[in-house]
Design a protein around this motif. Structure first.
Motif, PDB file in Angstrom:
ATOM      1  N   PHE A  84     -77.710 -35.980  -6.727  1.00 49.08           N
ATOM      2  CA  PHE A  84     -76.426 -36.096  -6.021  1.00 49.08           C
ATOM      3  C   PHE A  84     -75.879 -37.507  -5.898  1.00 49.08           C
TER       4      PHE A  84
ATOM      5  N   ARG B 292     -70.119 -31.767  -4.399  1.00 46.57           N
ATOM      6  CA  ARG B 292     -71.064 -30.777  -3.876  1.00 46.57           C
ATOM      7  C   ARG B 292     -71.753 -30.043  -5.027  1.00 46.57           C
ATOM      8  N   GLY B 293     -73.035 -29.810  -4.833  1.00 41.51           N
ATOM      9  CA  GLY B 293     -73.823 -29.176  -5.894  1.00 41.51           C
ATOM     10  C   GLY B 293     -74.214 -30.135  -7.001  1.00 41.51           C
ATOM     11  N   GLY B 294     -74.016 -31.441  -6.750  1.00 41.06           N
ATOM     12  CA  GLY B 294     -74.151 -32.437  -7.822  1.00 41.06           C
ATOM     13  C   GLY B 294     -75.574 -32.729  -8.279  1.00 41.06           C
ATOM     14  N   SER B 295     -76.580 -32.238  -7.556  1.00 42.75           N
ATOM     15  CA  SER B 295     -77.956 -32.507  -8.001  1.00 42.75           C
ATOM     16  C   SER B 295     -78.253 -31.836  -9.339  1.00 42.75           C
ATOM     17  N   ASP B 296     -77.584 -30.717  -9.612  1.00 45.66           N
ATOM     18  CA  ASP B 296     -77.756 -30.085 -10.935  1.00 45.66           C
ATOM     19  C   ASP B 296     -77.379 -31.094 -12.022  1.00 45.66           C
TER      20      ASP B 296
ATOM     21  N   SER C  58     -82.744 -31.826  -4.284  1.00 52.59           N
ATOM     22  CA  SER C  58     -81.566 -31.897  -3.411  1.00 52.59           C
ATOM     23  C   SER C  58     -82.012 -32.210  -1.996  1.00 52.59           C
ATOM     24  N   ALA C  59     -81.025 -32.415  -1.146  1.00 52.31           N
ATOM     25  CA  ALA C  59     -81.305 -32.521   0.289  1.00 52.31           C
ATOM     26  C   ALA C  59     -81.782 -31.163   0.795  1.00 52.31           C
TER      27      ALA C  59
ATOM     28  N   THR D   7     -76.728 -31.720   3.948  1.00 56.73           N
ATOM     29  CA  THR D   7     -75.505 -32.400   3.492  1.00 56.73           C
ATOM     30  C   THR D   7     -74.313 -31.943   4.336  1.00 56.73           C
TER      31      THR D   7
HETATM   32  N1  ASP Z   1     -77.069 -31.897  -1.356  1.00 56.48           N
HETATM   33  C1  ASP Z   1     -75.847 -31.843  -2.147  1.00 56.48           C
HETATM   34  C2  ASP Z   1     -74.970 -30.690  -1.675  1.00 56.48           C
HETATM   35  O1  ASP Z   1     -75.320 -29.994  -0.748  1.00 56.48           O
HETATM   36  C3  ASP Z   1     -76.115 -31.767  -3.615  1.00 56.48           C
HETATM   37  C4  ASP Z   1     -76.820 -30.517  -4.091  1.00 56.48           C
HETATM   38  O2  ASP Z   1     -77.421 -29.794  -3.288  1.00 56.48           O
HETATM   39  O3  ASP Z   1     -76.813 -30.271  -5.294  1.00 56.48           O
HETATM   40  O4  ASP Z   1     -73.909 -30.503  -2.202  1.00 56.48           O
END
Ligand code: ASP
Ligand code: ADP
Ligand code: MG
Length: 426
Positions: free
Chosen positions: A136, A150-154, A41-42, A47
């Motif tokens: 992401f 958001r949270g899309g790296s999972d 992720s970032a 983000t």
């Molecule tokens: N960097 C993105 C976010 O903050 C994706 C992630 O962290 O999964 O939502």
């Protein structure tokens, strides 16, 4: 030797030292002979910073351009991690989503992955590289950069694991597994050694942000073994211990499952409630209300219609808090007069609290126990929805944490004294 996907979240990538630790951990897996694809992720906060910056320039930013900006945090991460690995003498190559390519639909800011190219990654792995792919982000069929929500790296990580038929997808994060509830709210929460796919799907969809819901959907669809574990342990800890640590999502309800009725408590502060007062109780009215809202691309969650009195009723439903203003606008312009509602009220001060557990199937009285627990604390239930394995209630948001703690205790979910320890990151 196995092909394994590692995902590292924002806190795990949170400083130069942590990035070097991630590299050390990967180096350990690589040295054991595994092929490793990494999806970072970032850096935490990045983000948010990028989105805030975009909104400072343009209060209602164009979604295509917002994705161009928001996706850059992950591009920095892949480069940094590749450099850190090279400094350890390991061959590594970083890629942005479009280079792989990770192809998505065109729903900017909440795109869905449609396909992932295998060739580039597989040939790099064959040449003994660690391959690092941005989380992401993706690219739509017209070559536009997209992001996955958001949270899309999972989701990126599990989708990459599915595409490559990886042996396992390890989601490294700032907690050491999936807990009975968010340990930030209930410090007595207990880590689950295993959680069933069905329960994880409910927990994620009801607000447990430890995994993005779509990542769990991918895991189910392609049967990807997913384990959630800590990135904040000693990166050089024994591989055999690390590979069994955390929480495994299982697809079988086997003897390892804990025999609890309730497995976890989830909560979600992102809901808002809309009520239409004095709606005629006639066939077709629900459709006339919900239809225009759905046509405006707004997801509706819970719906409740009261008993009618003198031919009229009250109709309530919940939407994502970010969609409240838009939904109210649609209702006032397209629905109020045509349906003949007396008044339309929006309420952003609500939260959803849910109890989840496959054990509910074989136990009665769980709803009663939940409602009794809330009533003991004087918490009014505004809406209820149930399925075979979950009960959700909408309550006033100021009572949310109280409700979560009370339910966690009532369903005896706490760790035993001297039980699981918790390591939480910054
Ligand atoms: N960097 C993105 C976010 O903050 C994706 C992630 O962290 O999964 O939502
Ligand atoms: P990452 O940046 O690694 O993706 P997230 O912040 O997205 O991490 O997810 C991890 C966080 O999820 C934890 O720090 C914790 O506060 C929260 N969380 C919510 N519910 C749970 C749960 N049931 N078990 C573990 N963590 C949870
Ligand atoms: Mg996350």
């Amino acid at each position: 030797m196995a092909l394994i996907v590692h995902k590292y979240g924002g806190t795990s990538m949170g400083s130069p030292e942590r990035i070097r630790n991630v590299a050390r951990r990967i180096a350990k897996w690589y040295a054991a002979g595994h092929q490793i694809v990494v999806v970072p992720s970032a850096i935490s906060g990045e983000t948010n910073r990028l989105i805030a910056l975009a909104k400072e320039v343009s209060p209602d930013p164009d979604p295509r351009e917002l994705d161009v900006i928001a996706s850059t945090g992950e591009q920095v991460s892949v480069g940094l991690l590749a450099m850190a690995l090279k400094d350890l003498g390991i061959k590594a190559r970083s890629y942005a989503g479009w280079q792989v390519p990770i192809i998505t639909d065109s729903a900017f800011t909440k795109a869905r992955i449609e396909s992932i190219g295998r060739d580039r990654i597989m040939s790099d792995l064959a040449a003994a590289n660690v391959v690092i792919v941005t989380g992401f982000q993706g690219m739509d069929g017209d070559g536009n950069i997209t992001t996955l929500g958001r949270g899309g790296s999972d989701t990126s990580a599990v989708a990459v694991a599915a595409a490559l038929e990886a042996q396992e997808c390890l989601i490294y994060t700032d907690v050491d597994g999936v807990y009975t509830t968010d340990p930030r709210i209930v410090p007595e929460a207990r880590r689950l050694k295993v959680v069933s796919f069905e329960e994880m799907l409910e927990l994620a969809s009801l607000g447990s942000k430890v995994l993005q819901i779509r990542s769990v959907e991918f895991a189910g669809k392609y049967r990807v073994p997913v384990r959630v574990l800590s990135s904040l342990t000693d990166p050089l800890m024994s591989l055999s211990v690390e590979s069994k640590s955390g929480t495994l999502i299982t697809f079988e309800e086997d003897e390892h499952m804990e025999q609890a009725v309730i497995t976890g408590i989830a909560f979600n502060r992102d809901e808002a409630k809309i009520t239409l007062l004095g709606v005629p109780d006639r066939p077709g009215v629900a459709y006339k209300i919900v239809g225009p809202v759905a046509a405006a691309n707004i997801d509706i969650d819970m719906i409740i219609q009261n008993q009618s009195v003198n031919g009229t009723t009250d109709f309530s439903f919940t939407v994502h808090r970010n969609d409240l203003a838009k939904a109210l606008d649609v209702l006032k312009k397209q629905v109020k007069e045509s349906v003949g509602a007396r008044e339309i009220i929006g309420d952003a001060n609500v939260a959803k609290v849910s109890a989840v557990g496959i054990g509910m199937r074989s136990h009665v009285g769980i709803a009663a126990q939940m409602f009794e627990t809330l009533s003991r604390d004087g918490i009014n239930i505004q809406m209820i929805s149930t399925s075979e394995i979950k009960i959700s209630v909408i309550i006033e948001d100021k009572y949310m944490e109280l409700a979560v703690r009370a339910l966690h205790k009532a369903f005896e979910l706490e760790a035993q004294v001297g039980g699981a320890g918790l390591t939480l990151g910054a």
